[in-house]
Design a protein around this motif. Structure first.
Motif, mmCIF file in Angstrom:
data_model
loop_
_atom_site.group_PDB
_atom_site.id
_atom_site.type_symbol
_atom_site.label_atom_id
_atom_site.label_comp_id
_atom_site.label_asym_id
_atom_site.label_seq_id
_atom_site.Cartn_x
_atom_site.Cartn_y
_atom_site.Cartn_z
ATOM 1 N N UNK A 306 5.737 12.234 18.049
ATOM 2 C CA UNK A 306 6.663 11.189 17.606
ATOM 3 C C UNK A 306 6.579 11.033 16.089
ATOM 4 N N UNK A 307 5.365 11.115 15.543
ATOM 5 C CA UNK A 307 5.219 11.095 14.084
ATOM 6 C C UNK A 307 5.882 12.304 13.440
ATOM 7 N N UNK A 308 5.787 13.459 14.102
ATOM 8 C CA UNK A 308 6.470 14.646 13.573
ATOM 9 C C UNK A 308 7.956 14.369 13.408
ATOM 10 N N UNK A 309 8.572 13.760 14.412
ATOM 11 C CA UNK A 309 10.007 13.498 14.347
ATOM 12 C C UNK A 309 10.350 12.498 13.249
ATOM 13 N N UNK A 348 6.633 6.449 17.123
ATOM 14 C CA UNK A 348 6.101 6.846 15.816
ATOM 15 C C UNK A 348 5.385 5.688 15.149
ATOM 16 N N UNK A 349 4.448 6.020 14.265
ATOM 17 C CA UNK A 349 3.678 5.004 13.576
ATOM 18 C C UNK A 349 4.228 4.669 12.209
ATOM 19 N N UNK A 350 3.488 3.811 11.499
ATOM 20 C CA UNK A 350 3.907 3.326 10.188
ATOM 21 C C UNK A 350 2.813 3.612 9.150
ATOM 22 N N UNK A 351 2.656 4.870 8.743
ATOM 23 C CA UNK A 351 1.636 5.195 7.735
ATOM 24 C C UNK A 351 1.931 4.485 6.428
ATOM 25 N N UNK A 352 0.876 3.941 5.813
ATOM 26 C CA UNK A 352 1.016 3.188 4.560
ATOM 27 C C UNK A 352 1.993 2.023 4.691
ATOM 28 N N UNK A 353 2.209 1.562 5.914
ATOM 29 C CA UNK A 353 3.111 0.444 6.124
ATOM 30 C C UNK A 353 4.582 0.795 6.096
ATOM 31 N N UNK A 354 4.918 2.053 5.964
ATOM 32 C CA UNK A 354 6.323 2.463 5.941
ATOM 33 C C UNK A 354 6.921 2.360 7.341
ATOM 34 N N UNK A 355 8.190 2.031 7.410
ATOM 35 C CA UNK A 355 8.854 1.909 8.691
ATOM 36 C C UNK A 355 9.445 3.253 9.107
ATOM 37 N N UNK A 356 9.125 3.721 10.313
ATOM 38 C CA UNK A 356 9.632 5.030 10.746
ATOM 39 C C UNK A 356 11.119 4.989 11.067
ATOM 40 N N UNK A 357 11.713 6.156 11.047
ATOM 41 C CA UNK A 357 13.113 6.307 11.422
ATOM 42 C C UNK A 357 13.262 7.610 12.168
ATOM 43 N N UNK A 362 18.073 9.679 19.454
ATOM 44 C CA UNK A 362 16.936 9.153 20.202
ATOM 45 C C UNK A 362 17.092 7.681 20.548
ATOM 46 N N UNK A 363 18.233 7.070 20.177
ATOM 47 C CA UNK A 363 18.524 5.709 20.588
ATOM 48 C C UNK A 363 18.099 4.661 19.586
ATOM 49 N N UNK A 364 18.223 3.410 20.000
ATOM 50 C CA UNK A 364 17.896 2.258 19.162
ATOM 51 C C UNK A 364 16.521 1.745 19.559
ATOM 52 N N UNK A 365 15.615 1.603 18.589
ATOM 53 C CA UNK A 365 14.251 1.202 18.953
ATOM 54 C C UNK A 365 14.153 -0.262 19.348
ATOM 55 N N UNK A 366 13.220 -0.533 20.246
ATOM 56 C CA UNK A 366 12.873 -1.900 20.620
ATOM 57 C C UNK A 366 11.356 -2.008 20.598
ATOM 58 N N UNK A 367 10.845 -2.930 19.793
ATOM 59 C CA UNK A 367 9.398 -3.107 19.664
ATOM 60 C C UNK A 367 8.696 -1.815 19.253
ATOM 61 N N UNK A 368 9.349 -1.058 18.360
ATOM 62 C CA UNK A 368 8.728 0.151 17.831
ATOM 63 C C UNK A 368 8.779 1.351 18.747
ATOM 64 N N UNK A 369 9.565 1.296 19.825
ATOM 65 C CA UNK A 369 9.661 2.407 20.771
ATOM 66 C C UNK A 369 11.115 2.857 20.840
ATOM 67 N N UNK A 370 11.339 4.140 20.584
ATOM 68 C CA UNK A 370 12.667 4.724 20.724
ATOM 69 C C UNK A 370 12.832 5.237 22.156
ATOM 70 N N UNK A 371 13.995 5.030 22.780
ATOM 71 C CA UNK A 371 14.168 5.456 24.175
ATOM 72 C C UNK A 371 13.996 6.955 24.386
#
Length: 609
Positions: A306-309, A348-357, A362-371
């Motif tokens: 997920x981080x790769x994506x 995906x995670x948030x390295x250095x506090x950055x917000x993943x995209x 892959x859909x619209x995320x909810x609570x940090x999870x993409x469908x």
């Protein structure tokens, strides 16, 4: 010692070592040979990331043989054609061929032998012939109609007499032999100096007759996996402006060694992320091959991918937070997400506090999870179009039955995904090379007239959506799945890797765990049961996956497979000896050399003395 995915490449590498060459000479000779004898897995027009280690001074490096997107390859160039994805085959998917230049660069920087000694075996096999492996014949069979009806230049090479060759029959590629021979002749005409000849060979390929033939052919429309015929965007200027480059590896400590990979223009750091998370979870105390360990490994795999994506790509404009992604603190935070049951979606995670995209598909995320984007195991990869050429490189797709020999992913629509080669070398001085050549698959790109090989289709890995780390940008490297590796320790180490697309950094995970934690020797670690997740997004057209999907060898045991299913994994029993094609070669702690190869299909071999 040499280990590779084809016995002839291993034999050629050993011959070079016995003739006085070093590991870098041997790897290049084996690499050129693989371009001939495994045309369904790689070619001169493909890609080749290479990791090397020079024992004399500890210098560890990457030679990047991943070609870049053409200057005209903008997102608009594709969307204006009505495309929302880059076709997996044909001219529109072509990037600059990198493999040939990468092997020349390795030879120039670190080799010792003249070009003729290194390129000679490949010329001989292309000219005089070699036994074509059954897997190559099966691949040709799946695209026979495409060749006969739409790609006549490929039919001329791979359908002698109008039909696929017989398995094991002597197979020749005289056009490829002539191409290599002309490159070598132009190199030798430039002068007697070794480096002068290598540079002249590079010019012949990237600025001379090869580039001219490529550019002329790409202007002619050919059928691709979109179902339409398109001309390409690659030009002679794109080839002339590209050179293989050297850069540092990235690495993490694990189990008392350093594990080295390419940077995040390749997927290699996902292996490092998995190791970091497993270490945070105390994997040393888990039973190898147990349901607990396999479940935990699968869960950290989905987190790493997920981080790769979200974060991996070629940093043309911007940067990739790789230091943060590989840090122990980030791994510990991510490891806390591993629960008792299989998780759904992409997290995906948030390295250095950055917000993943992630890409919109892959859909619209909810609570940090993409469908995510999933298909059923029985239909994943089916395109519904006429039989077209291969679009990706994984050796197995979700739900595929095992086959005799190196497995192929053949969908109901007749689409054959390509695969990849691998070669590892260690010499008497302790130099190490790990390389994963791929691309230029015979089934994915039509043969360039007169040259005997096709082009790389790696542009399919770009997103036609702006603002992502792996969005299409002219001059950018596609985020490749090719992933050679090195393990270094005091007094030695080893090179390792495998074909397998998205599975490469999953199949090497159990190998490393069994060797580094379980104490198994290289061969026993390679022979241990293998698994991988198909929940992770595919890097290849059509970019789908199987929800909570797992491919696992039956040798893990019915109790383990049942336990994984109870934890929510959609387990497919892949059969025994069905996954992975890992090889390795290196120096033991006691100074002896050792090597090993995967036994599947009796095609890969390790050799040494």
């Amino acid at each position: 010692m040499v280990a590779s995915t084809h016995w002839l490449a291993s034999a050629v590498g050993m011959a070079v070592l016995e003739a006085g060459g070093n590991a870098f000479d041997a790897a290049a000779a084996a690499g050129f040979t693989l371009q001939v004898v495994e045309p369904h897995l790689n070619g001169p027009g493909g890609d080749a990331p290479i990791i090397g280690h020079r024992a004399s001074d500890g210098h560890t490096f990457v030679v990047c043989g991943q070609g870049t997107a053409p200057a005209a390859a903008t997102i608009e160039a594709y969307t204006d054609l009505g495309l929302d994805v880059v076709p997996g085959t044909g001219h529109l998917a072509a990037v600059v061929p990198g493999a040939f230049g990468a092997w020349l660069d390795l030879l120039a920087r670190y080799g010792t032998l003249p070009l003729a000694d290194v390129l000679g075996p490949a010329i001989g096999y292309a000219r005089d012939g070699y036994p074509l492996v059954p897997a190559a014949v099966r691949t040709i069979g799946t695209v026979e109609r495409l060749f006969a009806e739409h790609w006549p230049t490929s039919a001329a090479v791979y359908l002698p007499g109008g039909r696929p060759p017989e398995p094991g029959a002597r197979f020749r590629n005289p056009d490829l032999a002539a191409t290599y021979t002309r490159v070598l002749a132009e190199a030798q005409a430039a002068g007697a100096d070794r480096l002068t000849q290598i540079e002249a060979a590079r010019r012949a390929f990237y600025e001379g007759f090869v580039a001219e033939a490529v550019a002329a052919f790409v202007r002619e429309p050919v059928l691709d996996s979109s179902g339409e015929a398109h001309a390409g965007l690659l030009t002679a200027d794109d080839l002339a402006g590209w050179r293989a480059t050297e850069e540092p590896t990235v690495s993490v400590p694990f189990a008392g060694v350093e594990v080295h990979k390419t940077a995040a223009w390749g997927q290699g750091p996902v292996l490092l992320q998995q190791l970091r998370m497993l270490e945070a979870l105390g994997v040393e105390d888990a039973g190898l091959g147990s349901a607990d360990l396999v479940h935990t490994a699968l869960e950290v795999t989905t987190l790493a991918f997920a981080d790769r994506e979200a974060w991996y790509g070629d940093p043309v404009d911007g940067d990739v937070p790789l230091d943060a992604l590989l840090s122990a603190g980030y791994a510990a935070d991510r490891a806390r997400l591993v629960g008792a049951d299989a998780a759904d979606g992409l997290r995906p995670g948030s390295p250095d506090g950055r917000q993943p995209r992630l890409a919109r598909v892959f859909g619209v995320p909810a609570d940090g999870v993409w469908p995510g984007r999933y298909e059923d195991a029985g239909t994943a990869g089916a395109s519904g179009t006429v039989a077209t050429a291969g679009s990706g490189e994984p050796t197995r797709g979700p739900g595929d039955a095992a086959v005799d020999g190196p497995a192929l992913d053949v969908t109901p629509a007749g689409v054959t995904r390509g695969d990849t080669c691998h070669v590892d070398v260690v010499d008497r001085w302790g130099n190490l090379v790990s390389a994963t050549p791929s691309g230029g698959w015979l089934q994915s790109s039509p043969v360039v007239p007169g040259l005997g090989f096709g082009l790389p289709t790696r542009a399919q890995m770009f997103w036609l959506e702006p603002g992502l780390p792996s969005s299409l940008v002219p001059g950018r490297r596609p985020r490749t799945t090719l992933s050679p590796g090195l393990v270094l320790r005091d007094g030695g180490g080893f090179a390792f890797g495998t074909p397998g697309g998205d599975q490469q950094d999953q199949w090497t995970l159990p190998f490393l765990l069994h060797h580094l934690l379980g104490g198994l020797d290289l061969q026993a670690a390679i022979d241990a049961p293998v698994w991988h997740s198909t929940h992770v997004p595919s890097s290849f057209h059509p970019r789908t996956s199987v929800r909570r999907g797992v491919e696992a060898e039956s040798r893990l045991g019915a109790d383990v497979l049942d336990a994984l299913a109870r934890r929510g994994h959609a387990v497919h029993d892949a059969g025994p000896w069905s996954l992975g094609r890992v090889s390795a070669a290196g120096v033991r702690p006691d100074g002896l050399l050792h090597a090993a190869a995967n036994p599947q299909g009796m095609q890969g071999y390790a050799a040494g003395r």
